[in-house]
Design a protein around this motif. Structure first.
Motif, mmCIF file in Angstrom:
data_model
loop_
_atom_site.group_PDB
_atom_site.id
_atom_site.type_symbol
_atom_site.label_atom_id
_atom_site.label_comp_id
_atom_site.label_asym_id
_atom_site.label_seq_id
_atom_site.Cartn_x
_atom_site.Cartn_y
_atom_site.Cartn_z
ATOM 1 N N ASP A 1 -5.174 -1.425 -12.451
ATOM 2 C CA ASP A 1 -4.542 -2.213 -13.661
ATOM 3 C C ASP A 1 -3.228 -2.250 -13.533
ATOM 4 O OD1 ASP A 1 -6.763 -2.042 -15.378
ATOM 5 O OD2 ASP A 1 -6.513 0.179 -15.857
ATOM 6 N N LEU A 2 -2.753 -3.646 -13.997
ATOM 7 C CA LEU A 2 -1.305 -4.018 -14.157
ATOM 8 C C LEU A 2 -0.601 -4.325 -15.468
ATOM 9 C CD1 LEU A 2 -1.779 -6.457 -11.134
ATOM 10 C CD2 LEU A 2 -0.453 -4.600 -10.997
ATOM 11 N N PRO A 3 0.495 -4.330 -15.425
ATOM 12 C CA PRO A 3 1.402 -4.779 -16.572
ATOM 13 C C PRO A 3 1.078 -6.189 -16.824
ATOM 14 C CG PRO A 3 2.898 -3.652 -15.170
ATOM 15 C CD PRO A 3 1.637 -3.738 -14.400
ATOM 16 N N MET A 4 0.977 -6.626 -18.378
ATOM 17 C CA MET A 4 0.988 -7.994 -18.473
ATOM 18 C C MET A 4 1.791 -8.897 -17.986
ATOM 19 S SD MET A 4 -2.426 -8.092 -19.607
ATOM 20 C CE MET A 4 -2.332 -9.856 -20.117
ATOM 21 N N LEU A 5 3.159 -8.505 -17.790
ATOM 22 C CA LEU A 5 3.838 -9.371 -17.188
ATOM 23 C C LEU A 5 3.686 -10.362 -16.079
ATOM 24 C CD1 LEU A 5 7.128 -7.253 -17.614
ATOM 25 C CD2 LEU A 5 6.719 -9.447 -18.669
ATOM 26 N N TYR A 6 2.656 -9.615 -15.222
ATOM 27 C CA TYR A 6 2.186 -10.341 -13.840
ATOM 28 C C TYR A 6 1.173 -11.391 -14.266
ATOM 29 C CZ TYR A 6 4.359 -6.654 -11.193
ATOM 30 O OH TYR A 6 5.455 -5.692 -10.650
ATOM 31 N N LEU B 1 -6.713 -11.996 -12.293
ATOM 32 C CA LEU B 1 -6.329 -11.737 -10.555
ATOM 33 C C LEU B 1 -6.916 -13.074 -9.943
ATOM 34 C CD1 LEU B 1 -7.154 -8.029 -10.088
ATOM 35 C CD2 LEU B 1 -4.987 -9.353 -9.770
ATOM 36 N N ILE B 2 -7.981 -13.450 -9.966
ATOM 37 C CA ILE B 2 -8.465 -14.668 -9.103
ATOM 38 C C ILE B 2 -7.658 -15.798 -9.180
ATOM 39 C CG2 ILE B 2 -10.457 -16.157 -8.992
ATOM 40 C CD1 ILE B 2 -11.248 -13.223 -8.100
ATOM 41 N N LYS B 3 -7.042 -16.051 -10.350
ATOM 42 C CA LYS B 3 -6.262 -17.305 -10.454
ATOM 43 C C LYS B 3 -4.856 -17.077 -9.559
ATOM 44 C CE LYS B 3 -8.269 -18.976 -14.682
ATOM 45 N NZ LYS B 3 -8.082 -19.075 -16.294
ATOM 46 N N ILE B 4 -4.290 -15.700 -9.788
ATOM 47 C CA ILE B 4 -3.053 -15.635 -9.155
ATOM 48 C C ILE B 4 -3.305 -15.688 -7.466
ATOM 49 C CG2 ILE B 4 -1.614 -13.557 -8.505
ATOM 50 C CD1 ILE B 4 -1.841 -12.737 -11.671
ATOM 51 N N TRP C 1 2.982 -5.823 4.869
ATOM 52 C CA TRP C 1 2.104 -6.762 3.708
ATOM 53 C C TRP C 1 2.655 -7.961 3.256
ATOM 54 C CZ3 TRP C 1 -1.742 -3.407 0.481
ATOM 55 C CH2 TRP C 1 -2.577 -2.627 1.413
ATOM 56 N N THR C 2 1.867 -8.903 3.050
ATOM 57 C CA THR C 2 2.459 -10.096 2.468
ATOM 58 C C THR C 2 2.016 -10.027 0.852
ATOM 59 O OG1 THR C 2 0.375 -11.322 2.388
ATOM 60 C CG2 THR C 2 2.082 -11.564 4.506
ATOM 61 N N GLU C 3 2.616 -10.960 -0.015
ATOM 62 C CA GLU C 3 2.411 -10.959 -1.265
ATOM 63 C C GLU C 3 0.892 -11.191 -1.522
ATOM 64 O OE1 GLU C 3 3.502 -13.152 -5.501
ATOM 65 O OE2 GLU C 3 3.866 -14.164 -3.786
ATOM 66 N N MET C 4 0.293 -12.000 -0.640
ATOM 67 C CA MET C 4 -1.285 -11.988 -0.738
ATOM 68 C C MET C 4 -1.952 -10.786 -0.377
ATOM 69 S SD MET C 4 -3.694 -14.069 -1.684
ATOM 70 C CE MET C 4 -3.260 -15.800 -1.243
ATOM 71 N N ASP C 5 -1.487 -10.046 0.565
ATOM 72 C CA ASP C 5 -2.273 -8.686 1.113
ATOM 73 C C ASP C 5 -2.133 -7.824 -0.260
ATOM 74 O OD1 ASP C 5 -2.515 -9.507 3.678
ATOM 75 O OD2 ASP C 5 -0.786 -8.545 4.310
ATOM 76 N N VAL C 6 -0.973 -7.677 -0.981
ATOM 77 C CA VAL C 6 -0.827 -6.985 -2.290
ATOM 78 C C VAL C 6 -1.792 -7.233 -3.110
ATOM 79 C CG1 VAL C 6 0.591 -6.221 -3.944
ATOM 80 C CG2 VAL C 6 1.553 -6.357 -1.581
ATOM 81 N N TRP C 7 -1.937 -8.688 -3.605
ATOM 82 C CA TRP C 7 -2.725 -8.975 -4.620
ATOM 83 C C TRP C 7 -4.305 -8.752 -4.171
ATOM 84 C CZ3 TRP C 7 -1.503 -9.358 -9.467
ATOM 85 C CH2 TRP C 7 -0.381 -9.665 -9.791
ATOM 86 N N GLU C 8 -4.719 -9.103 -2.955
ATOM 87 C CA GLU C 8 -6.194 -8.657 -2.541
ATOM 88 C C GLU C 8 -6.275 -7.126 -2.674
ATOM 89 O OE1 GLU C 8 -6.161 -10.732 1.283
ATOM 90 O OE2 GLU C 8 -6.887 -12.748 0.280
ATOM 91 N N TYR C 9 -5.627 -6.352 -2.271
ATOM 92 C CA TYR C 9 -5.737 -5.027 -2.503
ATOM 93 C C TYR C 9 -5.914 -4.530 -3.782
ATOM 94 C CZ TYR C 9 -5.128 0.036 -2.069
ATOM 95 O OH TYR C 9 -5.438 1.315 -2.158
ATOM 96 N N ILE C 10 -5.075 -5.233 -4.801
ATOM 97 C CA ILE C 10 -5.239 -4.851 -6.372
ATOM 98 C C ILE C 10 -6.509 -5.201 -6.733
ATOM 99 C CG2 ILE C 10 -3.951 -5.554 -8.473
ATOM 100 C CD1 ILE C 10 -1.355 -5.798 -7.183
#
Length: 149
Positions: free
Chosen positions: A37-42, A97-100, A22-31
């Motif tokens: 839910d994610l830690p605020m650090l992201y 998430l959308i902005k990321i 998976w790419t970084e984009m794949d991971v974010w789209e799955y999230i």
């Protein structure tokens, strides 16, 4: 050429890593899809930072300022999380998430590209890997069963 060799002998097993490609984009789209839910650090936030060799590091008790360095308050986020004194942040306004996802779609730096290790130091996993390989090369086949790393 097959990607996977499916033949298996009795007593053997498979190790499967379903998201290893998976790419970084794949991971974010799955999230986003799964509403995880994610830690605020992201997400982007204000933080006191030190810019060292082009890498943005969070100011902390682990960071010893070098001559000419100064602490600056920046809006940052982390694309990957790791050891505090070597994990680089990126300047970012992406606070959801959308902005990321939009940010990742336009960036040309990998999620690991901001780390202090990228800037000339050998990553710890490479050091360990090299020690293991070196040790294996020097072992006799009968010693492989008793190896301790």
């Amino acid at each position: 050429m097959e990607l996977i060799q499916w033949r298996m002998n009795y007593g053997e097993n498979f190790r499967v890593f379903p998201i290893s490609n998976w790419t970084e984009m794949d991971v974010w789209e799955y999230i986003k899809l799964e509403n995880i839910d994610l830690p605020m650090l992201y997400f982007s936030h204000q933080r006191d930072c030190v810019v060292r060799d082009g890498v943005i590091l969070a100011n902390s008790e682990f960071i010893k300022l070098k001559p000419g360095e100064e602490v600056v308050n920046m809006t940052i986020r982390y694309r990957t999380c790791g050891d505090m004194p070597i994990t680089g942040a990126v300047e970012s306004e992406a606070d959801d998430l959308i902005k990321i996802i939009e940010e990742i779609a336009t960036t040309r730096t990998t999620e690991r590209g901001g780390g202090q290790m990228i800037k000339g130091q050998k990553p710890p996993w490479k050091i360990v890997k090299n020690k293991v390989i070196s040790r294996l090369i020097n072992l006799k086949s009968t010693e492989l069963w008793n190896i301790k790393i």
